[in-house]
Scaffold this motif. Structure first.
Motif, PDB file in Angstrom:
ATOM      1  N   GLY A  36      -4.511 -10.661 -22.128  1.00 57.74           N
ATOM      2  CA  GLY A  36      -5.140 -10.178 -23.355  1.00 57.74           C
ATOM      3  C   GLY A  36      -4.178  -9.755 -24.444  1.00 57.74           C
ATOM      4  N   ALA A  37      -2.901 -10.070 -24.316  1.00 51.44           N
ATOM      5  CA  ALA A  37      -1.918  -9.693 -25.333  1.00 51.44           C
ATOM      6  C   ALA A  37      -2.146 -10.510 -26.601  1.00 51.44           C
ATOM      7  N   THR A  38      -2.149  -9.834 -27.728  1.00 49.97           N
ATOM      8  CA  THR A  38      -2.264 -10.519 -29.017  1.00 49.97           C
ATOM      9  C   THR A  38      -1.268  -9.982 -30.036  1.00 49.97           C
ATOM     10  N   ARG A  39      -0.862  -8.748 -29.879  1.00 53.08           N
ATOM     11  CA  ARG A  39       0.009  -8.117 -30.865  1.00 53.08           C
ATOM     12  C   ARG A  39       1.459  -8.140 -30.393  1.00 53.08           C
ATOM     13  N   TYR A  40       2.336  -8.161 -31.366  1.00 52.92           N
ATOM     14  CA  TYR A  40       3.771  -8.158 -31.074  1.00 52.92           C
ATOM     15  C   TYR A  40       4.100  -7.038 -30.094  1.00 52.92           C
ATOM     16  N   SER A  41       3.553  -5.851 -30.354  1.00 52.63           N
ATOM     17  CA  SER A  41       3.840  -4.694 -29.497  1.00 52.63           C
ATOM     18  C   SER A  41       3.318  -4.899 -28.074  1.00 52.63           C
ATOM     19  N   ASP A  42       2.211  -5.640 -27.906  1.00 50.92           N
ATOM     20  CA  ASP A  42       1.702  -5.953 -26.562  1.00 50.92           C
ATOM     21  C   ASP A  42       2.732  -6.756 -25.775  1.00 50.92           C
ATOM     22  N   PHE A  43       3.251  -7.802 -26.410  1.00 54.68           N
ATOM     23  CA  PHE A  43       4.232  -8.665 -25.746  1.00 54.68           C
ATOM     24  C   PHE A  43       5.527  -7.895 -25.466  1.00 54.68           C
ATOM     25  N   GLN A  44       5.960  -7.118 -26.438  1.00 51.65           N
ATOM     26  CA  GLN A  44       7.191  -6.345 -26.284  1.00 51.65           C
ATOM     27  C   GLN A  44       7.072  -5.360 -25.122  1.00 51.65           C
ATOM     28  N   GLU A  63       4.494 -22.299 -35.394  1.00 45.83           N
ATOM     29  CA  GLU A  63       4.930 -23.570 -35.985  1.00 45.83           C
ATOM     30  C   GLU A  63       4.440 -24.769 -35.173  1.00 45.83           C
ATOM     31  N   ALA A  64       4.421 -24.639 -33.841  1.00 50.46           N
ATOM     32  CA  ALA A  64       3.999 -25.734 -32.964  1.00 50.46           C
ATOM     33  C   ALA A  64       2.485 -25.822 -32.816  1.00 50.46           C
ATOM     34  N   GLY A  65       1.757 -24.858 -33.362  1.00 48.66           N
ATOM     35  CA  GLY A  65       0.299 -24.894 -33.259  1.00 48.66           C
ATOM     36  C   GLY A  65      -0.239 -24.353 -31.941  1.00 48.66           C
ATOM     37  N   ILE A  66       0.578 -23.645 -31.180  1.00 47.78           N
ATOM     38  CA  ILE A  66       0.138 -23.055 -29.919  1.00 47.78           C
ATOM     39  C   ILE A  66      -0.539 -21.712 -30.175  1.00 47.78           C
ATOM     40  N   MET A  67      -0.090 -21.017 -31.218  1.00 45.89           N
ATOM     41  CA  MET A  67      -0.689 -19.757 -31.644  1.00 45.89           C
ATOM     42  C   MET A  67      -0.890 -19.802 -33.145  1.00 45.89           C
ATOM     43  N   ARG A  68      -1.752 -18.907 -33.610  1.00 48.15           N
ATOM     44  CA  ARG A  68      -1.891 -18.721 -35.058  1.00 48.15           C
ATOM     45  C   ARG A  68      -1.771 -17.235 -35.345  1.00 48.15           C
ATOM     46  N   ARG A  69      -1.206 -16.937 -36.496  1.00 53.14           N
ATOM     47  CA  ARG A  69      -1.072 -15.538 -36.924  1.00 53.14           C
ATOM     48  C   ARG A  69      -2.325 -15.123 -37.673  1.00 53.14           C
ATOM     49  N   HIS A  70      -2.822 -13.957 -37.325  1.00 55.60           N
ATOM     50  CA  HIS A  70      -4.014 -13.420 -37.976  1.00 55.60           C
ATOM     51  C   HIS A  70      -3.719 -11.984 -38.403  1.00 55.60           C
ATOM     52  N   TYR A  81      -1.225 -12.445 -32.740  1.00 53.75           N
ATOM     53  CA  TYR A  81      -0.952 -13.839 -32.401  1.00 53.75           C
ATOM     54  C   TYR A  81      -2.043 -14.307 -31.452  1.00 53.75           C
ATOM     55  N   LEU A  82      -2.834 -15.241 -31.919  1.00 58.55           N
ATOM     56  CA  LEU A  82      -3.978 -15.734 -31.160  1.00 58.55           C
ATOM     57  C   LEU A  82      -3.718 -17.161 -30.695  1.00 58.55           C
ATOM     58  N   LEU A  83      -4.024 -17.411 -29.445  1.00 55.68           N
ATOM     59  CA  LEU A  83      -3.854 -18.767 -28.918  1.00 55.68           C
ATOM     60  C   LEU A  83      -4.831 -19.726 -29.577  1.00 55.68           C
ATOM     61  N   THR A  84      -4.368 -20.915 -29.849  1.00 57.89           N
ATOM     62  CA  THR A  84      -5.220 -21.988 -30.342  1.00 57.89           C
ATOM     63  C   THR A  84      -5.733 -22.778 -29.133  1.00 57.89           C
ATOM     64  N   ASP A  85      -6.540 -23.781 -29.375  1.00 61.78           N
ATOM     65  CA  ASP A  85      -6.965 -24.663 -28.276  1.00 61.78           C
ATOM     66  C   ASP A  85      -5.751 -25.266 -27.582  1.00 61.78           C
TER      67      ASP A  85
END
Length: 158
Positions: A36-44, A63-70, A81-85
């Motif tokens: 469920g990580a979406t925020r920079y601080s979650d990953f860190q 850049e690769a289309g794996i995630m999008r910034r919201h 950072y949200l995962l794309t399809d």
């Protein structure tokens, strides 16, 4: 991500490694998919990865289309950072790597189990023949040239 180390390879595995092959990449995707990580601080917080590396990986995924910034906050300006399809499509590969690690990279019980959220049953990853069904013996798997193989490469192998 890895630069141009695999330029001479005509192989989808090499192409995938260019995008997700860096040390922290699959762990970031794992945390996004299953933690469920979406925020920079979650990953860190979860990974403890150096900030410059985390920033580079997240930017590369966008850049690769794996995630999008919201943007989720304007003051201060903060993003998630949200995962794309395309990013979510990595789930079967991560399950397969987990199964391999459970079997071959540890002497203890599996630390993580994947279950189906709808019914609670376990999730596994299998190699399946379109005609025969599940393939148990990797020796029965054969790699052949596909339509994307350049003709000059095929001629060199013949």
């Amino acid at each position: 991500m890895l630069g141009k180390t695999y330029d001479s390879q005509v192989c989808s595995i090499a192409r995938a490694l260019e995008v997700i092959g860096e040390r922290w990449s699959l762990l970031i995707v794992r945390d996004a998919l299953f933690g469920g990580a979406t925020r920079y601080s979650d990953f860190q917080r979860s990974l403890g990865v150096a900030t410059n590396i985390l920033t580079a990986r997240l930017d590369g995924f966008v850049e690769a289309g794996i995630m999008r910034r919201h943007r989720y906050s304007e003051q201060p300006e903060l993003y998630e950072y949200l995962l794309t399809d395309k990013g979510r499509a990595l789930a079967p590969a991560l399950v397969a790597l987990t199964e391999w690690g459970d079997e071959w990279a540890t002497d203890s019980e599996p630390p993580i189990l994947y279950t189906h959220s709808v019914c609670g049953a376990g999730i596994t990853q299998h190699t399946v023949c379109e005609h025969c069904g599940r393939v148990e013996d990797p020796a029965e798997i054969q790699a052949t040239f596909g339509p994307g193989m350049p003709p000059e490469r095929i001629a060199r192998k013949a």
